[in-house]
Scaffold this motif. Structure first.
Motif, PDB file in Angstrom:
ATOM      1  N   GLU A  18       0.813  -1.226   0.000  1.00 51.45           N
ATOM      2  CA  GLU A  18       0.000   0.000   0.000  1.00 51.45           C
ATOM      3  C   GLU A  18       0.839   1.266   0.000  1.00 51.45           C
ATOM      4  OE1 GLU A  18       0.454  -1.085   4.405  1.00 51.45           O
ATOM      5  OE2 GLU A  18       0.192  -2.119   2.485  1.00 51.45           O
ATOM      6  N   ARG A  19       2.168   1.127   0.249  1.00 52.14           N
ATOM      7  CA  ARG A  19       3.036   2.305   0.208  1.00 52.14           C
ATOM      8  C   ARG A  19       3.363   2.699  -1.228  1.00 52.14           C
ATOM      9  NH1 ARG A  19       5.584   3.024   5.263  1.00 52.14           N
ATOM     10  NH2 ARG A  19       6.193   5.063   4.440  1.00 52.14           N
ATOM     11  N   GLY A  20       3.231   1.748  -2.158  1.00 54.58           N
ATOM     12  CA  GLY A  20       3.424   2.055  -3.578  1.00 54.58           C
ATOM     13  C   GLY A  20       4.851   2.304  -3.998  1.00 54.58           C
ATOM     14  N   PHE A  21       5.839   1.758  -3.265  1.00 52.57           N
ATOM     15  CA  PHE A  21       7.238   1.979  -3.617  1.00 52.57           C
ATOM     16  C   PHE A  21       7.731   1.025  -4.704  1.00 52.57           C
ATOM     17  CE2 PHE A  21       7.462   3.946   0.683  1.00 52.57           C
ATOM     18  CZ  PHE A  21       7.989   5.164   0.301  1.00 52.57           C
ATOM     19  N   SER A  22       7.104  -0.130  -4.839  1.00 54.44           N
ATOM     20  CA  SER A  22       7.550  -1.091  -5.843  1.00 54.44           C
ATOM     21  C   SER A  22       6.399  -1.443  -6.770  1.00 54.44           C
ATOM     22  CB  SER A  22       8.078  -2.363  -5.163  1.00 54.44           C
ATOM     23  OG  SER A  22       7.017  -3.186  -4.743  1.00 54.44           O
ATOM     24  N   GLN A  72       0.296  10.531  -6.363  1.00 58.31           N
ATOM     25  CA  GLN A  72      -0.984  10.807  -7.041  1.00 58.31           C
ATOM     26  C   GLN A  72      -1.015  12.239  -7.581  1.00 58.31           C
ATOM     27  OE1 GLN A  72      -3.496   8.645  -7.625  1.00 58.31           O
ATOM     28  NE2 GLN A  72      -2.527   6.938  -6.554  1.00 58.31           N
ATOM     29  N   GLU A  73      -0.585  13.198  -6.763  1.00 57.79           N
ATOM     30  CA  GLU A  73      -0.586  14.595  -7.189  1.00 57.79           C
ATOM     31  C   GLU A  73       0.370  14.824  -8.350  1.00 57.79           C
ATOM     32  OE1 GLU A  73      -2.849  14.253  -3.948  1.00 57.79           O
ATOM     33  OE2 GLU A  73      -0.700  13.770  -3.800  1.00 57.79           O
ATOM     34  N   ILE A  74       1.511  14.164  -8.313  1.00 60.90           N
ATOM     35  CA  ILE A  74       2.495  14.327  -9.388  1.00 60.90           C
ATOM     36  C   ILE A  74       1.944  13.780 -10.701  1.00 60.90           C
ATOM     37  CG2 ILE A  74       4.734  13.480 -10.216  1.00 60.90           C
ATOM     38  CD1 ILE A  74       5.673  13.713  -7.275  1.00 60.90           C
ATOM     39  N   LEU A  75       1.364  12.593 -10.661  1.00 63.02           N
ATOM     40  CA  LEU A  75       0.834  11.973 -11.879  1.00 63.02           C
ATOM     41  C   LEU A  75      -0.389  12.710 -12.419  1.00 63.02           C
ATOM     42  CD1 LEU A  75       1.173   8.219 -10.857  1.00 63.02           C
ATOM     43  CD2 LEU A  75       2.596   9.458 -12.495  1.00 63.02           C
ATOM     44  N   ASN A  76      -1.148  13.322 -11.543  1.00 58.17           N
ATOM     45  CA  ASN A  76      -2.377  13.995 -11.969  1.00 58.17           C
ATOM     46  C   ASN A  76      -2.221  15.473 -12.295  1.00 58.17           C
ATOM     47  OD1 ASN A  76      -4.160  11.803 -11.859  1.00 58.17           O
ATOM     48  ND2 ASN A  76      -4.536  12.083  -9.666  1.00 58.17           N
ATOM     49  N   GLU A  77      -1.242  16.128 -11.697  1.00 58.67           N
ATOM     50  CA  GLU A  77      -1.186  17.583 -11.786  1.00 58.67           C
ATOM     51  C   GLU A  77       0.026  18.150 -12.522  1.00 58.67           C
ATOM     52  OE1 GLU A  77      -1.626  19.066  -7.799  1.00 58.67           O
ATOM     53  OE2 GLU A  77      -3.432  17.866  -7.419  1.00 58.67           O
ATOM     54  N   TYR A  78       1.134  17.411 -12.586  1.00 54.43           N
ATOM     55  CA  TYR A  78       2.308  17.928 -13.284  1.00 54.43           C
ATOM     56  C   TYR A  78       2.044  17.951 -14.787  1.00 54.43           C
ATOM     57  CZ  TYR A  78       5.536  17.786  -9.287  1.00 54.43           C
ATOM     58  OH  TYR A  78       6.191  18.016  -8.096  1.00 54.43           O
ATOM     59  N   THR A 125      -3.257   3.347  -9.784  1.00 49.74           N
ATOM     60  CA  THR A 125      -2.742   2.141  -9.146  1.00 49.74           C
ATOM     61  C   THR A 125      -1.378   1.827  -9.756  1.00 49.74           C
ATOM     62  OG1 THR A 125      -3.682   0.621 -10.775  1.00 49.74           O
ATOM     63  CG2 THR A 125      -5.081   1.216  -8.877  1.00 49.74           C
ATOM     64  N   ILE A 126      -0.654   0.926  -9.115  1.00 51.02           N
ATOM     65  CA  ILE A 126       0.629   0.493  -9.661  1.00 51.02           C
ATOM     66  C   ILE A 126       0.431  -0.064 -11.074  1.00 51.02           C
ATOM     67  CG2 ILE A 126       2.550  -1.113  -9.380  1.00 51.02           C
ATOM     68  CD1 ILE A 126       2.442   1.111  -7.268  1.00 51.02           C
ATOM     69  N   GLY A 127      -0.656  -0.838 -11.235  1.00 51.25           N
ATOM     70  CA  GLY A 127      -0.950  -1.417 -12.544  1.00 51.25           C
ATOM     71  C   GLY A 127      -1.181  -0.358 -13.605  1.00 51.25           C
ATOM     72  N   ALA A 150      -2.234  -1.899  -5.794  1.00 51.80           N
ATOM     73  CA  ALA A 150      -1.918  -0.920  -4.752  1.00 51.80           C
ATOM     74  C   ALA A 150      -1.921   0.490  -5.330  1.00 51.80           C
ATOM     75  CB  ALA A 150      -0.560  -1.237  -4.142  1.00 51.80           C
ATOM     76  N   PRO A 151      -2.253   1.497  -4.508  1.00 50.95           N
ATOM     77  CA  PRO A 151      -2.204   2.880  -4.981  1.00 50.95           C
ATOM     78  C   PRO A 151      -0.768   3.352  -5.143  1.00 50.95           C
ATOM     79  CG  PRO A 151      -2.663   2.834  -2.633  1.00 50.95           C
ATOM     80  CD  PRO A 151      -2.713   1.407  -3.104  1.00 50.95           C
ATOM     81  N   VAL A 152      -0.546   4.271  -6.061  1.00 51.79           N
ATOM     82  CA  VAL A 152       0.777   4.869  -6.232  1.00 51.79           C
ATOM     83  C   VAL A 152       0.903   5.992  -5.209  1.00 51.79           C
ATOM     84  CG1 VAL A 152       2.395   5.919  -7.854  1.00 51.79           C
ATOM     85  CG2 VAL A 152       0.658   4.350  -8.692  1.00 51.79           C
ATOM     86  N   ASP A 153       1.664   5.746  -4.137  1.00 49.14           N
ATOM     87  CA  ASP A 153       1.773   6.705  -3.037  1.00 49.14           C
ATOM     88  C   ASP A 153       3.202   7.234  -2.912  1.00 49.14           C
ATOM     89  OD1 ASP A 153       2.170   7.735  -0.302  1.00 49.14           O
ATOM     90  OD2 ASP A 153       0.103   7.093   0.020  1.00 49.14           O
TER      91      ASP A 153
END
Length: 311
Positions: A112-116, A137-143, A180-182, A122-125
């Protein structure tokens, strides 16, 4: 808590040899994690201040505080505030500082930490401190595309950074999309080099993680404080896991700054507050890598504080 299963300390014996732990000496473990390095220093009679911004690490650190009394103190915080925390604790100079950079095995194993990229659901955290607001999440959605491409190229050294950034922007559905990681793996997969898919994918995750946690800025700030907190001849032992970190540490030891700018004395000798103890970087043995895969990319550098007035 079972610290043995939390994280296996990398190059433990080499780190202790590098620190030259003295009974009654004071040491700082900047990356406490599961406490393996700290416990070893304590077992040799040293006093330890342990830093970590992770809540799970704090739970173990507080346990160790109770167990060791005044010999160990835990600090919940980023190591970029090293000097301030030591001043607050009434500590002027220390005998040694240890830093095991990167993500702990425990953090990698928590899906759930999304490091690997092991758990596709799992969420990308990627936050090392889960109390901070910004996550992956903010980086992937807002950058925007340009900003994404830059961080993937600079922090991941990825040749296909621009194409990956374009694909991420094209895939997202808005600022509230829950990646998600996927999702992330599927998005960048077409741009991964054949035969290097896992290595390139690890670089994608590395780049985003570095951005989420401000790792390069934190490392630069921390390195700049090392000469201030070390006694003369005090040791600085640091493990890096990717070329960006290692380059910064190598430059710092050689010149006193992460950019590698040299300052010369009258005789043309480089003036720097630190001196390398091992001219050649130390790497883990094949047997350690076999037992602990996290050690595979580790590089250990040992240096000491010098008095340039007498050098």
């Amino acid at each position: 808590m079972d610290n043995a299963n939390y994280h296996t300390s990398v190059m433990l014996a080499e780190c202790m040899a590098g620190l030259e732990v003295k009974k009654g000496g004071t040491y700082v473990d900047l990356t406490f994690g599961g406490g393996g390095h700290s416990r070893e220093i304590l077992s040799r009679g040293g006093k330890v201040v342990g830093f970590d911004q992770d809540a799970d690490a704090e739970a173990r650190g507080r346990e160790l505080e109770s167990e060791m009394g005044g010999m160990f103190r835990f600090v919940r915080g980023n190591f970029r505030f090293l000097v301030n925390y030591l001043k607050y604790a009434g500590i002027d100079k220390v005998d040694g500082v240890l830093a095991d950079l990167g993500v702990s095995g425990h953090q990698f194993d928590e899906g759930e930490r999304g490091f690997s990229f092991r758990d596709e659901n799992a969420p990308v955290d990627m936050r090392m401190n889960r109390e901070q607001e910004k996550s992956a999440q903010e980086i992937l959605n807002e950058y925007d595309e340009e900003k994404l491409a830059t961080l993937l190229y600079i922090y991941g050294e990825l040749k296909q950074a621009r194409k990956m950034a374009k694909a991420i922007v094209a895939r997202r559905t808005g600022t509230d999309m829950q990646w998600t990681i996927g999702d992330l793996v599927e998005t960048v997969k077409p741009m991964l080099d054949k035969g290097r898919e896992k290595k390139d994918l690890a670089k994608v995750f590395q780049a985003i993680r570095i951005e989420v946690n401000g790792e390069m800025d934190a490392l630069k700030e921390m390195l700049g404080q090392i000469p201030e907190v070390l006694k003369d001849e005090g040791r600085f032992v640091v493990m890096t896991y990717h070329s960006l970190e290692d380059r910064m540490v190598k430059n710092f030891v050689r010149t006193g700054n992460v950019e590698g700018r040299e300052k010369k004395d009258f005789y043309g000798r480089t003036i720097a507050p630190m001196a390398a103890v091992n001219r050649k970087v130390i790497e883990p043995s094949d047997s350690e890598v076999a037992e602990n895969p996290r050690a595979r990319s580790a590089k250990l550098r040992i240096s000491k504080k010098v008095n340039n007035e007498t050098e």
